[in-house]
Write a protein that holds these residues in place. Structure first.
Motif, PDB file in Angstrom:
ATOM      1  N   LYS A 168       0.828  -1.208   0.000  1.00  0.00           N
ATOM      2  CA  LYS A 168       0.000   0.000   0.000  1.00  0.00           C
ATOM      3  C   LYS A 168       0.861   1.257   0.000  1.00  0.00           C
ATOM      4  O   LYS A 168       0.583   2.220  -0.725  1.00  0.00           O
ATOM      5  N   LEU A 169       1.902   1.257   0.794  1.00  0.00           N
ATOM      6  CA  LEU A 169       2.785   2.426   0.839  1.00  0.00           C
ATOM      7  C   LEU A 169       3.442   2.673  -0.508  1.00  0.00           C
ATOM      8  O   LEU A 169       3.553   3.824  -0.960  1.00  0.00           O
ATOM      9  N   LEU A 170       3.865   1.609  -1.177  1.00  0.00           N
ATOM     10  CA  LEU A 170       4.570   1.748  -2.449  1.00  0.00           C
ATOM     11  C   LEU A 170       3.642   2.140  -3.590  1.00  0.00           C
ATOM     12  O   LEU A 170       4.103   2.586  -4.641  1.00  0.00           O
ATOM     13  N   THR A 171       2.345   1.964  -3.395  1.00  0.00           N
ATOM     14  CA  THR A 171       1.374   2.358  -4.425  1.00  0.00           C
ATOM     15  C   THR A 171       0.650   3.653  -4.063  1.00  0.00           C
ATOM     16  O   THR A 171      -0.407   3.953  -4.610  1.00  0.00           O
ATOM     17  N   GLY A 172       1.229   4.422  -3.120  1.00  0.00           N
ATOM     18  CA  GLY A 172       0.683   5.740  -2.813  1.00  0.00           C
ATOM     19  C   GLY A 172      -0.515   5.732  -1.896  1.00  0.00           C
ATOM     20  O   GLY A 172      -1.359   6.631  -1.971  1.00  0.00           O
ATOM     21  N   GLN A 173      -0.624   4.723  -1.034  1.00  0.00           N
ATOM     22  CA  GLN A 173      -1.717   4.669  -0.075  1.00  0.00           C
ATOM     23  C   GLN A 173      -1.150   4.531   1.339  1.00  0.00           C
ATOM     24  O   GLN A 173      -0.066   4.006   1.527  1.00  0.00           O
ATOM     25  N   MET A 174      -1.912   5.010   2.294  1.00  0.00           N
ATOM     26  CA  MET A 174      -1.510   4.886   3.690  1.00  0.00           C
ATOM     27  C   MET A 174      -2.292   3.734   4.313  1.00  0.00           C
ATOM     28  O   MET A 174      -3.529   3.772   4.342  1.00  0.00           O
ATOM     29  N   PRO A 175      -1.608   2.700   4.781  1.00  0.00           N
ATOM     30  CA  PRO A 175      -2.306   1.554   5.387  1.00  0.00           C
ATOM     31  C   PRO A 175      -3.167   1.990   6.576  1.00  0.00           C
ATOM     32  O   PRO A 175      -2.785   2.894   7.338  1.00  0.00           O
ATOM     33  N   GLU A 176      -4.341   1.353   6.722  1.00  0.00           N
ATOM     34  CA  GLU A 176      -5.268   1.736   7.780  1.00  0.00           C
ATOM     35  C   GLU A 176      -4.675   1.528   9.172  1.00  0.00           C
ATOM     36  O   GLU A 176      -5.055   2.222  10.120  1.00  0.00           O
ATOM     37  N   ASP A 177      -3.765   0.566   9.296  1.00  0.00           N
ATOM     38  CA  ASP A 177      -3.215   0.258  10.611  1.00  0.00           C
ATOM     39  C   ASP A 177      -1.893   0.961  10.900  1.00  0.00           C
ATOM     40  O   ASP A 177      -1.214   0.650  11.883  1.00  0.00           O
ATOM     41  N   VAL A 178      -1.501   1.922  10.059  1.00  0.00           N
ATOM     42  CA  VAL A 178      -0.185   2.536  10.210  1.00  0.00           C
ATOM     43  C   VAL A 178      -0.052   3.293  11.537  1.00  0.00           C
ATOM     44  O   VAL A 178       0.987   3.240  12.201  1.00  0.00           O
ATOM     45  N   GLU A 179      -1.120   3.962  11.956  1.00  0.00           N
ATOM     46  CA  GLU A 179      -1.036   4.721  13.204  1.00  0.00           C
ATOM     47  C   GLU A 179      -0.917   3.779  14.399  1.00  0.00           C
ATOM     48  O   GLU A 179      -0.201   4.073  15.363  1.00  0.00           O
ATOM     49  N   LYS A 180      -1.596   2.628  14.322  1.00  0.00           N
ATOM     50  CA  LYS A 180      -1.493   1.637  15.399  1.00  0.00           C
ATOM     51  C   LYS A 180      -0.081   1.051  15.463  1.00  0.00           C
ATOM     52  O   LYS A 180       0.448   0.795  16.549  1.00  0.00           O
TER      53      LYS A 180
END
Length: 305
Positions: free
Chosen positions: A112-124
């Motif tokens: 997801k990061l490499l395709t320009g998206q922020m994973p939903e669980d990144v803050e956790k």
């Protein structure tokens, strides 16, 4: 008698940076909205709506986003633009070395990061490591503006802050840069420095000198060239401006019209014109064929007579 200063009107700006959003939130993704949540918690009242108005009108004249700091200028009612500075405390190098391998240990998160998206669980993931990614309170930010408003943040700072939120939609790695590490550094720490190039289709190519390319210049511009038949599809295009859409919007667009919808309309007109040209060529070719058949038939009849 009550005395008060009437609301000031900002001077018009030509070629200012304006919002891509026509209504609602400045930023559609969850991570952009998460960024804006801090501003929502400041309880700044009318300054919020006026900051939104400044951004939509294109009052921001410049912006520079570096690690932990944003430098910008916003045109207000004064003759010269106001200077804005937003400081965000960057994470330490040790914190980044700790969190980066965790971020890219899961294939789904890395993809997801490499395709320009922020994973939903990144803050956790950050919270579990004892590290804060997004600002959570007013003290996490230090903001300053050269305007005469004693309130902080003022409407000019609000406009810049919302613009950053909108830019996060286009580039989620921006939040990492604001916290002290840019995209290249993160990929290098994760051992994926070459992946980003492959994601964008950037391949290593060998430079070829024009001297090594055989050419017959006298035939190149002449009529002796062999004209190969090139098959062309005349099917209508279903998706206009596919390549620009894949590349994404311009960073901090300054046009008075939204870039992508305007480009889409141009592609649509060009496609329609192309279809008309092909249709005319087909009709002319069919008409020419009919005329040749009629002439041939007439000659045969004359010979018989």
């Amino acid at each position: 008698m009550a005395w008060w200063f009437p609301p000031s009107k900002p001077r018009k700006v030509k070629g200012g940076i304006r919002s891509h959003s026509k209504r609602g939130d400045f930023g559609k993704s969850w991570w952009a909205k998460r960024w804006n949540m801090v501003l929502d918690g400041f309880d700044i009242g009318e300054r919020m709506s006026r900051g939104r108005s400044y951004l939509r009108k294109g009052q921001i004249t410049s912006i520079d986003i570096q690690k932990g700091v944003v430098i910008s200028s916003v045109q207000g009612s004064d003759r010269y633009p106001y200077n804005i500075k937003i400081n965000i405390k960057p994470l330490s190098a040790a914190a980044w070395r700790k969190i980066t391998p965790i971020l890219f240990s899961k294939p789904a998160t890395a993809a997801k990061l490499l395709t320009g998206q922020m994973p939903e669980d990144v803050e956790k993931i950050f919270d579990d490591a004892g590290i804060l990614l997004f600002p959570t309170q007013k003290n996490d930010l230090q903001t300053d503006c050269t305007c005469y408003d004693w309130s902080n943040p003022c409407k000019h700072i609000v406009a810049v802050y919302l613009l950053i939120g909108e830019e996060l939609d286009r580039d989620p790695f921006l939040i990492f840069r604001l916290r002290g590490a840019d995209k290249k550094e993160i990929l290098d720490m994760a051992g994926l420095g070459s992946v980003d190039r492959e994601q964008r289709g950037v391949a290593k190519t060998k430079t070829v000198s024009s001297k090594n390319i055989p050419m017959e210049l006298d035939k190149f511009w002449g009529r002796n060239r062999t004209q190969e038949h090139i098959p062309v599809s005349t099917d209508a295009i279903s998706v206009h401006a596919a390549l620009p859409k894949w590349l994404g919007n311009f960073q901090f667009w300054r046009g008075s019209r939204d870039f992508m919808p305007s480009l889409e309309a141009m592609y649509d007109l060009a496609s329609s014109a192309e279809m008309s040209i092909f249709a005319d060529e087909d009709q002319n070719e069919e008409s020419g064929t009919k005329k040749r058949i009629q002439k041939s038939t007439s000659r045969q009849k004359r010979r018989r007579n």
